[in-house]
Design a protein around this motif. Structure first.
Motif, PDB file in Angstrom:
ATOM      1  N   ALA A  37      54.461 -22.178  53.799  1.00  0.00           N
ATOM      2  CA  ALA A  37      54.355 -21.540  52.491  1.00  0.00           C
ATOM      3  C   ALA A  37      55.747 -21.377  51.894  1.00  0.00           C
ATOM      4  O   ALA A  37      56.709 -21.128  52.614  1.00  0.00           O
ATOM      5  CB  ALA A  37      53.696 -20.169  52.629  1.00  0.00           C
ATOM      6  N   PRO A  38      55.869 -21.543  50.601  1.00  0.00           N
ATOM      7  CA  PRO A  38      57.161 -21.324  49.970  1.00  0.00           C
ATOM      8  C   PRO A  38      57.563 -19.861  50.107  1.00  0.00           C
ATOM      9  O   PRO A  38      56.698 -18.983  50.149  1.00  0.00           O
ATOM     10  CB  PRO A  38      56.926 -21.701  48.507  1.00  0.00           C
ATOM     11  CG  PRO A  38      55.463 -21.598  48.311  1.00  0.00           C
ATOM     12  CD  PRO A  38      54.824 -21.877  49.638  1.00  0.00           C
ATOM     13  N   PRO A  39      58.857 -19.594  50.195  1.00  0.00           N
ATOM     14  CA  PRO A  39      59.291 -18.201  50.323  1.00  0.00           C
ATOM     15  C   PRO A  39      58.994 -17.424  49.043  1.00  0.00           C
ATOM     16  O   PRO A  39      58.967 -17.995  47.952  1.00  0.00           O
ATOM     17  CB  PRO A  39      60.796 -18.312  50.548  1.00  0.00           C
ATOM     18  CG  PRO A  39      61.174 -19.641  49.991  1.00  0.00           C
ATOM     19  CD  PRO A  39      59.971 -20.525  50.150  1.00  0.00           C
ATOM     20  N   THR A  40      58.806 -16.125  49.217  1.00  0.00           N
ATOM     21  CA  THR A  40      58.653 -15.265  48.048  1.00  0.00           C
ATOM     22  C   THR A  40      60.011 -15.145  47.375  1.00  0.00           C
ATOM     23  O   THR A  40      61.054 -15.415  48.004  1.00  0.00           O
ATOM     24  CB  THR A  40      58.169 -13.863  48.455  1.00  0.00           C
ATOM     25  OG1 THR A  40      59.179 -13.248  49.264  1.00  0.00           O
ATOM     26  CG2 THR A  40      56.838 -13.915  49.206  1.00  0.00           C
ATOM     27  N   PRO A  41      60.053 -14.741  46.119  1.00  0.00           N
ATOM     28  CA  PRO A  41      61.362 -14.565  45.466  1.00  0.00           C
ATOM     29  C   PRO A  41      62.281 -13.624  46.252  1.00  0.00           C
ATOM     30  O   PRO A  41      63.472 -13.890  46.392  1.00  0.00           O
ATOM     31  CB  PRO A  41      61.003 -13.995  44.095  1.00  0.00           C
ATOM     32  CG  PRO A  41      59.641 -14.558  43.814  1.00  0.00           C
ATOM     33  CD  PRO A  41      58.959 -14.574  45.163  1.00  0.00           C
ATOM     34  N   GLN A  42      61.737 -12.533  46.780  1.00  0.00           N
ATOM     35  CA  GLN A  42      62.571 -11.590  47.540  1.00  0.00           C
ATOM     36  C   GLN A  42      63.098 -12.226  48.823  1.00  0.00           C
ATOM     37  O   GLN A  42      64.252 -12.023  49.186  1.00  0.00           O
ATOM     38  CB  GLN A  42      61.783 -10.307  47.868  1.00  0.00           C
ATOM     39  CG  GLN A  42      62.637  -9.228  48.480  1.00  0.00           C
ATOM     40  CD  GLN A  42      63.803  -8.803  47.588  1.00  0.00           C
ATOM     41  OE1 GLN A  42      63.670  -8.719  46.374  1.00  0.00           O
ATOM     42  NE2 GLN A  42      64.940  -8.536  48.183  1.00  0.00           N
ATOM     43  N   GLU A  43      62.275 -13.012  49.514  1.00  0.00           N
ATOM     44  CA  GLU A  43      62.740 -13.701  50.724  1.00  0.00           C
ATOM     45  C   GLU A  43      63.856 -14.690  50.397  1.00  0.00           C
ATOM     46  O   GLU A  43      64.828 -14.804  51.137  1.00  0.00           O
ATOM     47  CB  GLU A  43      61.581 -14.440  51.390  1.00  0.00           C
ATOM     48  CG  GLU A  43      60.559 -13.525  52.033  1.00  0.00           C
ATOM     49  CD  GLU A  43      59.294 -14.253  52.475  1.00  0.00           C
ATOM     50  OE1 GLU A  43      58.655 -13.751  53.411  1.00  0.00           O
ATOM     51  OE2 GLU A  43      58.939 -15.300  51.898  1.00  0.00           O
ATOM     52  N   GLU A  44      63.720 -15.380  49.275  1.00  0.00           N
ATOM     53  CA  GLU A  44      64.744 -16.342  48.870  1.00  0.00           C
ATOM     54  C   GLU A  44      66.039 -15.633  48.500  1.00  0.00           C
ATOM     55  O   GLU A  44      67.134 -16.089  48.850  1.00  0.00           O
ATOM     56  CB  GLU A  44      64.238 -17.194  47.700  1.00  0.00           C
ATOM     57  CG  GLU A  44      65.156 -18.306  47.302  1.00  0.00           C
ATOM     58  CD  GLU A  44      65.322 -19.401  48.354  1.00  0.00           C
ATOM     59  OE1 GLU A  44      66.186 -20.263  48.127  1.00  0.00           O
ATOM     60  OE2 GLU A  44      64.628 -19.403  49.387  1.00  0.00           O
ATOM     61  N   ILE A  45      65.951 -14.489  47.827  1.00  0.00           N
ATOM     62  CA  ILE A  45      67.144 -13.700  47.486  1.00  0.00           C
ATOM     63  C   ILE A  45      67.857 -13.273  48.758  1.00  0.00           C
ATOM     64  O   ILE A  45      69.090 -13.394  48.864  1.00  0.00           O
ATOM     65  CB  ILE A  45      66.765 -12.481  46.619  1.00  0.00           C
ATOM     66  CG1 ILE A  45      66.375 -12.955  45.218  1.00  0.00           C
ATOM     67  CG2 ILE A  45      67.901 -11.470  46.566  1.00  0.00           C
ATOM     68  CD1 ILE A  45      65.714 -11.887  44.360  1.00  0.00           C
ATOM     69  N   GLU A  46      67.109 -12.770  49.734  1.00  0.00           N
ATOM     70  CA  GLU A  46      67.718 -12.329  50.999  1.00  0.00           C
ATOM     71  C   GLU A  46      68.372 -13.494  51.734  1.00  0.00           C
ATOM     72  O   GLU A  46      69.456 -13.360  52.288  1.00  0.00           O
ATOM     73  CB  GLU A  46      66.682 -11.639  51.886  1.00  0.00           C
ATOM     74  CG  GLU A  46      66.225 -10.303  51.365  1.00  0.00           C
ATOM     75  CD  GLU A  46      67.382  -9.330  51.139  1.00  0.00           C
ATOM     76  OE1 GLU A  46      68.258  -9.202  52.016  1.00  0.00           O
ATOM     77  OE2 GLU A  46      67.401  -8.703  50.060  1.00  0.00           O
ATOM     78  N   ARG A  47      67.712 -14.648  51.747  1.00  0.00           N
ATOM     79  CA  ARG A  47      68.286 -15.827  52.399  1.00  0.00           C
ATOM     80  C   ARG A  47      69.597 -16.232  51.730  1.00  0.00           C
ATOM     81  O   ARG A  47      70.595 -16.512  52.403  1.00  0.00           O
ATOM     82  CB  ARG A  47      67.296 -16.994  52.353  1.00  0.00           C
ATOM     83  CG  ARG A  47      67.796 -18.228  53.118  1.00  0.00           C
ATOM     84  CD  ARG A  47      66.937 -19.441  52.845  1.00  0.00           C
ATOM     85  NE  ARG A  47      67.067 -19.943  51.494  1.00  0.00           N
ATOM     86  CZ  ARG A  47      68.096 -20.684  51.057  1.00  0.00           C
ATOM     87  NH1 ARG A  47      69.096 -20.986  51.856  1.00  0.00           N
ATOM     88  NH2 ARG A  47      68.125 -21.122  49.813  1.00  0.00           N
ATOM     89  N   LEU A  48      69.615 -16.211  50.404  1.00  0.00           N
ATOM     90  CA  LEU A  48      70.827 -16.596  49.673  1.00  0.00           C
ATOM     91  C   LEU A  48      71.955 -15.581  49.867  1.00  0.00           C
ATOM     92  O   LEU A  48      73.121 -15.965  49.960  1.00  0.00           O
ATOM     93  CB  LEU A  48      70.511 -16.777  48.188  1.00  0.00           C
ATOM     94  CG  LEU A  48      69.636 -17.992  47.867  1.00  0.00           C
ATOM     95  CD1 LEU A  48      69.209 -17.955  46.413  1.00  0.00           C
ATOM     96  CD2 LEU A  48      70.345 -19.286  48.192  1.00  0.00           C
ATOM     97  N   LYS A  49      71.616 -14.304  49.959  1.00  0.00           N
ATOM     98  CA  LYS A  49      72.638 -13.282  50.228  1.00  0.00           C
ATOM     99  C   LYS A  49      73.288 -13.516  51.592  1.00  0.00           C
ATOM    100  O   LYS A  49      74.511 -13.437  51.734  1.00  0.00           O
ATOM    101  CB  LYS A  49      72.025 -11.882  50.184  1.00  0.00           C
ATOM    102  CG  LYS A  49      71.774 -11.364  48.795  1.00  0.00           C
ATOM    103  CD  LYS A  49      71.166  -9.962  48.860  1.00  0.00           C
ATOM    104  CE  LYS A  49      70.877  -9.401  47.502  1.00  0.00           C
ATOM    105  NZ  LYS A  49      70.265  -8.065  47.574  1.00  0.00           N
ATOM    106  N   LYS A  50      72.464 -13.811  52.598  1.00  0.00           N
ATOM    107  CA  LYS A  50      72.996 -14.072  53.940  1.00  0.00           C
ATOM    108  C   LYS A  50      73.879 -15.313  53.952  1.00  0.00           C
ATOM    109  O   LYS A  50      74.941 -15.335  54.573  1.00  0.00           O
ATOM    110  CB  LYS A  50      71.864 -14.232  54.954  1.00  0.00           C
ATOM    111  CG  LYS A  50      71.171 -12.946  55.293  1.00  0.00           C
ATOM    112  CD  LYS A  50      70.015 -13.182  56.259  1.00  0.00           C
ATOM    113  CE  LYS A  50      69.245 -11.906  56.491  1.00  0.00           C
ATOM    114  NZ  LYS A  50      68.061 -12.136  57.325  1.00  0.00           N
ATOM    115  N   GLU A  51      73.426 -16.357  53.261  1.00  0.00           N
ATOM    116  CA  GLU A  51      74.210 -17.592  53.194  1.00  0.00           C
ATOM    117  C   GLU A  51      75.536 -17.358  52.470  1.00  0.00           C
ATOM    118  O   GLU A  51      76.578 -17.861  52.885  1.00  0.00           O
ATOM    119  CB  GLU A  51      73.398 -18.696  52.509  1.00  0.00           C
ATOM    120  CG  GLU A  51      74.104 -20.019  52.385  1.00  0.00           C
ATOM    121  CD  GLU A  51      74.344 -20.718  53.718  1.00  0.00           C
ATOM    122  OE1 GLU A  51      74.993 -21.778  53.696  1.00  0.00           O
ATOM    123  OE2 GLU A  51      73.883 -20.230  54.767  1.00  0.00           O
TER     124      GLU A  51
END
Length: 67
Positions: A37-51
């Motif tokens: 499943a595609p990530p939720t917007p919040q999951e994508e934000i968290e992933r980008l913050k970590k990166e």
């Protein structure tokens, strides 16, 4: 997050599994869902913050090597 797989009812057809992963289609059990499943917007934000944090740390480490 909700289940990646879900059923819809199609008139004249009946229940249809969406997107239709094999694990759920065979077992009928949503716990066997293997869909990506595609990530939720919040999951994508968290992933980008970590990166972003990881890349900033790498830039600092490389700069420290130069000076």
């Amino acid at each position: 997050m909700s289940d990646k797989c879900h059923y819809i009812t199609v008139k004249g057809v009946g229940r249809v599994l969406i997107p239709g992963c094999m694990g759920v289609a065979v077992s009928g059990d949503m716990d066997y869902c293997t869909c990506n499943a595609p990530p939720t917007p919040q999951e994508e934000i968290e992933r980008l913050k970590k990166e972003n944090k990881r890349l900033r740390a790498e830039i600092k480490r490389l700069k420290d090597l130069l000076y």
